[in-house]
Design an enzyme around this catalytic site. Structure first.
Site, PDB file in Angstrom:
ATOM      1  N   GLY A  11       0.793  -1.319  -0.076  1.00 38.07           N
ATOM      2  CA  GLY A  11       0.017   0.140  -0.085  1.00 38.07           C
ATOM      3  C   GLY A  11       0.775   1.478   0.101  1.00 38.07           C
ATOM      4  CB  ALA A  81      -2.499  -5.295   6.596  1.00 36.54           C
ATOM      5  CD  GLN A  83     -12.157  -1.581   2.545  1.00 34.63           C
ATOM      6  OE1 GLN A  83     -11.515  -0.894   1.971  1.00 34.63           O
ATOM      7  NE2 GLN A  83     -13.277  -1.129   3.145  1.00 34.63           N
ATOM      8  CB  THR A 125      -7.789   6.037  11.002  1.00 34.18           C
ATOM      9  OG1 THR A 125      -8.472   7.178  10.058  1.00 34.18           O
ATOM     10  CG2 THR A 125      -8.898   5.254  11.426  1.00 34.18           C
ATOM     11  CD  GLU A 127     -13.514   8.108   8.415  1.00 29.56           C
ATOM     12  OE1 GLU A 127     -13.203   9.081   7.642  1.00 29.56           O
ATOM     13  OE2 GLU A 127     -14.890   7.813   8.286  1.00 29.56           O
ATOM     14  CE1 TYR A 149      -9.885   2.163   7.042  1.00 30.86           C
ATOM     15  CE2 TYR A 149     -10.289   4.463   8.052  1.00 30.86           C
ATOM     16  CZ  TYR A 149      -9.409   3.282   7.650  1.00 30.86           C
ATOM     17  OH  TYR A 149      -8.421   3.814   7.824  1.00 30.86           O
ATOM     18  CE  LYS A 153      -7.301   1.300   9.714  1.00 25.09           C
ATOM     19  NZ  LYS A 153      -6.000   0.857  10.096  1.00 25.09           N
ATOM     20  CG  HIS A 179      -0.972   9.733   5.622  1.00 27.29           C
ATOM     21  ND1 HIS A 179      -1.775   9.510   6.631  1.00 27.29           N
ATOM     22  CD2 HIS A 179      -0.364   8.452   5.243  1.00 27.29           C
ATOM     23  CE1 HIS A 179      -1.629   8.260   6.932  1.00 27.29           C
ATOM     24  NE2 HIS A 179      -0.996   7.668   6.286  1.00 27.29           N
ATOM     25  NE  ARG A 184      -4.805   8.738   0.134  1.00 30.47           N
ATOM     26  CZ  ARG A 184      -5.299   8.209   1.175  1.00 30.47           C
ATOM     27  NH1 ARG A 184      -5.104   7.251   1.313  1.00 30.47           N
ATOM     28  NH2 ARG A 184      -6.000   8.840   2.205  1.00 30.47           N
TER      29      ARG A 184
HETATM   30  P1  NAP Z   1      -3.530   1.209   1.342  1.00 28.41           P
HETATM   31  O1  NAP Z   1      -2.867   2.195   0.302  1.00 28.41           O
HETATM   32  O2  NAP Z   1      -4.898   1.125   1.027  1.00 28.41           O
HETATM   33  O3  NAP Z   1      -2.959  -0.044   1.802  1.00 28.41           O
HETATM   34  C1  NAP Z   1      -3.530  -1.093   2.285  1.00 28.41           C
HETATM   35  C2  NAP Z   1      -2.577  -2.219   2.438  1.00 28.41           C
HETATM   36  O4  NAP Z   1      -3.377  -3.235   2.861  1.00 28.41           O
HETATM   37  C3  NAP Z   1      -2.394  -2.983   0.967  1.00 28.41           C
HETATM   38  O5  NAP Z   1      -0.810  -3.342   0.999  1.00 28.41           O
HETATM   39  C4  NAP Z   1      -3.245  -4.189   1.024  1.00 28.41           C
HETATM   40  O6  NAP Z   1      -2.810  -5.124   0.077  1.00 28.41           O
HETATM   41  C5  NAP Z   1      -3.189  -4.409   2.457  1.00 28.41           C
HETATM   42  N1  NAP Z   1      -4.393  -5.532   2.587  1.00 28.41           N
HETATM   43  C6  NAP Z   1      -5.821  -5.470   2.474  1.00 28.41           C
HETATM   44  N2  NAP Z   1      -6.074  -6.505   2.973  1.00 28.41           N
HETATM   45  C7  NAP Z   1      -5.230  -7.404   3.626  1.00 28.41           C
HETATM   46  C8  NAP Z   1      -5.286  -8.422   4.220  1.00 28.41           C
HETATM   47  N3  NAP Z   1      -6.642  -9.042   4.233  1.00 28.41           N
HETATM   48  N4  NAP Z   1      -4.239  -9.198   4.544  1.00 28.41           N
HETATM   49  C9  NAP Z   1      -3.085  -8.448   4.256  1.00 28.41           C
HETATM   50  N5  NAP Z   1      -2.898  -7.232   3.806  1.00 28.41           N
HETATM   51  C10 NAP Z   1      -4.077  -6.678   3.265  1.00 28.41           C
HETATM   52  O7  NAP Z   1      -3.608   2.110   2.792  1.00 28.41           O
HETATM   53  P2  NAP Z   1      -2.511   3.272   3.136  1.00 28.41           P
HETATM   54  O8  NAP Z   1      -2.991   4.581   2.586  1.00 28.41           O
HETATM   55  O9  NAP Z   1      -1.233   2.787   2.731  1.00 28.41           O
HETATM   56  O10 NAP Z   1      -2.653   3.311   4.785  1.00 28.41           O
HETATM   57  C11 NAP Z   1      -2.122   2.092   5.536  1.00 28.41           C
HETATM   58  C12 NAP Z   1      -2.871   2.136   6.830  1.00 28.41           C
HETATM   59  O11 NAP Z   1      -2.840   3.335   7.620  1.00 28.41           O
HETATM   60  C13 NAP Z   1      -4.253   1.610   6.491  1.00 28.41           C
HETATM   61  O12 NAP Z   1      -4.462   0.419   7.509  1.00 28.41           O
HETATM   62  C14 NAP Z   1      -4.987   2.592   6.593  1.00 28.41           C
HETATM   63  O13 NAP Z   1      -6.486   2.296   7.101  1.00 28.41           O
HETATM   64  C15 NAP Z   1      -4.379   3.390   7.716  1.00 28.41           C
HETATM   65  N6  NAP Z   1      -4.446   4.944   7.548  1.00 28.41           N
HETATM   66  C16 NAP Z   1      -4.381   5.570   6.390  1.00 28.41           C
HETATM   67  C17 NAP Z   1      -4.564   7.094   6.587  1.00 28.41           C
HETATM   68  C18 NAP Z   1      -4.418   7.798   4.969  1.00 28.41           C
HETATM   69  O14 NAP Z   1      -4.717   8.932   4.980  1.00 28.41           O
HETATM   70  N7  NAP Z   1      -3.463   7.105   4.135  1.00 28.41           N
HETATM   71  C19 NAP Z   1      -4.858   7.500   7.577  1.00 28.41           C
HETATM   72  C20 NAP Z   1      -5.147   6.850   8.659  1.00 28.41           C
HETATM   73  C21 NAP Z   1      -4.840   5.502   8.741  1.00 28.41           C
HETATM   74  P3  NAP Z   1      -3.105  -5.044  -1.661  1.00 28.41           P
HETATM   75  O15 NAP Z   1      -2.547  -3.945  -2.303  1.00 28.41           O
HETATM   76  O16 NAP Z   1      -2.808  -6.232  -1.957  1.00 28.41           O
HETATM   77  O17 NAP Z   1      -4.745  -5.023  -1.534  1.00 28.41           O
HETATM   78  O1  G4F Z   2     -10.220  10.673   0.127  1.00 25.37           O
HETATM   79  P1  G4F Z   2     -11.303  10.132   0.691  1.00 25.37           P
HETATM   80  O2  G4F Z   2     -12.135   9.135   0.349  1.00 25.37           O
HETATM   81  O3  G4F Z   2     -10.736   9.823   2.308  1.00 25.37           O
HETATM   82  P2  G4F Z   2     -11.513   9.923   3.568  1.00 25.37           P
HETATM   83  O4  G4F Z   2     -12.969   9.254   3.753  1.00 25.37           O
HETATM   84  O5  G4F Z   2     -11.001  10.991   4.535  1.00 25.37           O
HETATM   85  O6  G4F Z   2     -10.427   8.553   4.348  1.00 25.37           O
HETATM   86  C1  G4F Z   2      -9.143   8.496   4.304  1.00 25.37           C
HETATM   87  O7  G4F Z   2      -8.551   9.124   5.406  1.00 25.37           O
HETATM   88  C2  G4F Z   2      -9.012   8.332   6.737  1.00 25.37           C
HETATM   89  C3  G4F Z   2      -8.085   9.273   7.571  1.00 25.37           C
HETATM   90  O8  G4F Z   2      -9.146  10.071   8.151  1.00 25.37           O
HETATM   91  C4  G4F Z   2      -8.068   7.146   6.382  1.00 25.37           C
HETATM   92  F1  G4F Z   2      -8.269   6.217   7.727  1.00 25.37           F
HETATM   93  C5  G4F Z   2      -8.915   6.220   5.559  1.00 25.37           C
HETATM   94  O9  G4F Z   2      -8.266   4.820   5.206  1.00 25.37           O
HETATM   95  C6  G4F Z   2      -8.649   6.900   4.160  1.00 25.37           C
HETATM   96  O10 G4F Z   2      -7.080   6.985   3.586  1.00 25.37           O
HETATM   97  O11 G4F Z   2     -12.243  11.350   1.277  1.00 25.37           O
HETATM   98  C7  G4F Z   2     -12.166  12.414   1.612  1.00 25.37           C
HETATM   99  C8  G4F Z   2     -13.542  13.562   1.819  1.00 25.37           C
HETATM  100  C9  G4F Z   2     -14.555  12.812   2.075  1.00 25.37           C
HETATM  101  O12 G4F Z   2     -15.315  13.701   2.878  1.00 25.37           O
HETATM  102  C10 G4F Z   2     -15.532  12.383   0.997  1.00 25.37           C
HETATM  103  O13 G4F Z   2     -16.955  12.367   1.205  1.00 25.37           O
HETATM  104  O14 G4F Z   2     -13.607  13.829   0.264  1.00 25.37           O
HETATM  105  C11 G4F Z   2     -15.073  13.605   0.302  1.00 25.37           C
HETATM  106  N1  G4F Z   2     -15.234  13.395  -1.326  1.00 25.37           N
HETATM  107  C12 G4F Z   2     -16.105  14.094  -2.128  1.00 25.37           C
HETATM  108  N2  G4F Z   2     -16.017  13.641  -3.622  1.00 25.37           N
HETATM  109  C13 G4F Z   2     -14.909  12.236  -2.072  1.00 25.37           C
HETATM  110  C14 G4F Z   2     -15.307  12.453  -3.432  1.00 25.37           C
HETATM  111  N3  G4F Z   2     -14.110  11.186  -1.891  1.00 25.37           N
HETATM  112  C15 G4F Z   2     -13.893  10.395  -2.639  1.00 25.37           C
HETATM  113  N4  G4F Z   2     -13.116   9.073  -2.343  1.00 25.37           N
HETATM  114  N5  G4F Z   2     -14.342  10.332  -3.983  1.00 25.37           N
HETATM  115  C16 G4F Z   2     -15.050  11.358  -4.474  1.00 25.37           C
HETATM  116  O15 G4F Z   2     -15.506  11.518  -5.696  1.00 25.37           O
END
Ligand code: NAP
Ligand code: G4F
Length: 326
Positions: A11, A81, A83, A125, A127, A149, A153, A179, A184
């Site tokens: 990821g 890891a 969803q 998160t 969230e 989700y 979490k 982030h 992404r």
């Molecule tokens: P991401 O790009 O969606 O990566 C998720 C990873 O989890 C991928 O490598 C995916 O593998 C793996 N995965 C999914 N299902 C799995 C399973 N059953 N067993 C093992 N691996 C599995 O997410 P990210 O943005 O890097 O975020 C990393 C972590 O931080 C996540 O837990 C997310 O919820 C959390 N988080 C993210 C943000 C953000 O803004 N990015 C903020 C707060 C928390 P595949 O690629 O093969 O599906």
């Molecule tokens: O980019 P988003 O899908 O991120 P969201 O829902 O904030 O979640 C991300 O951040 C979380 C941390 O707070 C992580 F835990 C989570 O794993 C993920 O990385 O949506 C951001 C905002 C939402 O309010 C959504 O309703 O954008 C709004 N939005 C408006 N139009 C949209 C869209 N989001 C998406 N994905 N697609 C749209 O067309």
């Protein structure tokens, strides 16, 4: 040489964290879930795929986690890891609970059985704050998740706290705000926007359909945030930390910044589509990262403008490259 095991290595964060740890001299092991298509593109993009020891496994299969812990003999385990797409969590709530929630217990149990001395990081998160109970959210702000989700979490967060208190495992939870980066996933709003900007600029797309553009997020750069994960595991005591920029911006203003990068007006291209509205929305997130600044000496380095510019530039290159190939 220190050894780290990263779940979710394919990821966004997994790739940046692996790169960061390799630069620090770690031997990096990554849990790779079985997929029918290639999932290594991010590791290839960062040119680190040959430096990682991949172990096949899944966080819903505890036996594979036990095996991964034995093979890696990891000093530090980063559980990334999940969803992780909020929108999909309403379509697949049970899977989200199993992977994003119970998966955390599986890995904590595996640590307890194989190597309770290993330090553990849980990817919590913002969230979890959901329907916010305080205008600026910190480690003491009550949680109120608004999606399956977020609920999953929250379970992962509290089971991490529970294993820390029950079994003295060095388990820390990073409450990270949104982030982003060129790595992404395309379904998240920032990347959806920067990809559209690149396509519109190169004549491949004419409009961008979005949902709630009044939502506000505290957006930082993933490359900055993985350092905070590592810093948490270098502390004597495990703890929970909010990681954020301390700035919040609407989706609308983020679009304006991204379109401005190529001299376009976002208002000429955005179409509001109710398909992208969520059953329950998190209207606003704004983090208070003071504790991380004080204890970890960490702060975000990249502004939203710099982040958008980095992402737009990467998508312009990618779209141009794809166009040449077709
Ligand atoms: P991401 O790009 O969606 O990566 C998720 C990873 O989890 C991928 O490598 C995916 O593998 C793996 N995965 C999914 N299902 C799995 C399973 N059953 N067993 C093992 N691996 C599995 O997410 P990210 O943005 O890097 O975020 C990393 C972590 O931080 C996540 O837990 C997310 O919820 C959390 N988080 C993210 C943000 C953000 O803004 N990015 C903020 C707060 C928390 P595949 O690629 O093969 O599906
Ligand atoms: O980019 P988003 O899908 O991120 P969201 O829902 O904030 O979640 C991300 O951040 C979380 C941390 O707070 C992580 F835990 C989570 O794993 C993920 O990385 O949506 C951001 C905002 C939402 O309010 C959504 O309703 O954008 C709004 N939005 C408006 N139009 C949209 C869209 N989001 C998406 N994905 N697609 C749209 O067309």
């Amino acid at each position: 040489m220190k050894k780290a095991l990263i779940t979710g290595i394919t990821g966004q964060d997994g790739a940046y964290l692996a790169q960061f740890l390799i630069e620090k001299g770690y031997a990096v092991y990554g849990l790779q879930a079985r997929r029918s298509t290639d999932s290594l593109w991010r590791l290839q993009f960062l040119e680190i795929n040959d430096e990682i020891n991949l172990i096949e496994g899944d966080v819903t299969d505890m036996s594979s986690l036990i095996r991964a812990l034995k093979i890696s003999d990891a000093d530090e385990v980063y559980n990334l890891a999940a969803q992780s797409f909020v929108g999909s969590s309403w379509d697949q709530p049970v899977l989200t609970a199993q992977v994003t929630g119970v998966g955390v217990t599986n890995i904590l149990e595996a640590i307890r059985l194989v190597n309770p001395e290993a330090k553990f990081y849980q990817a919590s998160t913002s969230e979890m704050f959901g329907y916010i109970q305080k205008s600026k959210q910190d480690e003491l702000t009550p949680f109120y998740p608004r999606s399956p989700y977020g609920v999953a979490k929250l379970y992962g967060h509290w089971i991490t706290v529970n294993y820390r208190e029950s079994f003295k495992i060095h388990a820390s939870s990073g409450i990270l705000f949104n982030h982003e980066s060129p790595l992404r996933g395309i379904e998240f709003v920032t990347r959806k926007v920067t990809d559209a900007v690149a396509r519109i600029k190169q004549g491949k797309q004419t409009e961008l359909r979005l949902g709630n553009i009044d939502a506000k997020r505290d957006w930082g750069f993933a490359g900055d945030y993985v350092e905070a994960m590592w810093l948490m595991l270098q502390q004597d005591q495990p703890d929970d930390y909010v990681i954020a920029t301390g700035q919040t911006t609407t989706v609308r203003d983020m679009c304006q910044i991204a379109f401005n990068c190529v001299g376009l007006n976002y208002e000429d291209y955005i179409v509001i589509d109710s398909k992208y509205y969520r059953p329950a929305e998190v209207d606003i997130l704004l983090g208070d990262p003071s504790k991380a600044k004080k204890n970890l000496e960490w702060e975000a380095k990249t502004s939203l403008k710099e982040l958008m510019s980095m992402m737009v530039e990467a998508d312009i290159k990618r779209v141009a490259y794809e166009s040449k190939r077709t």
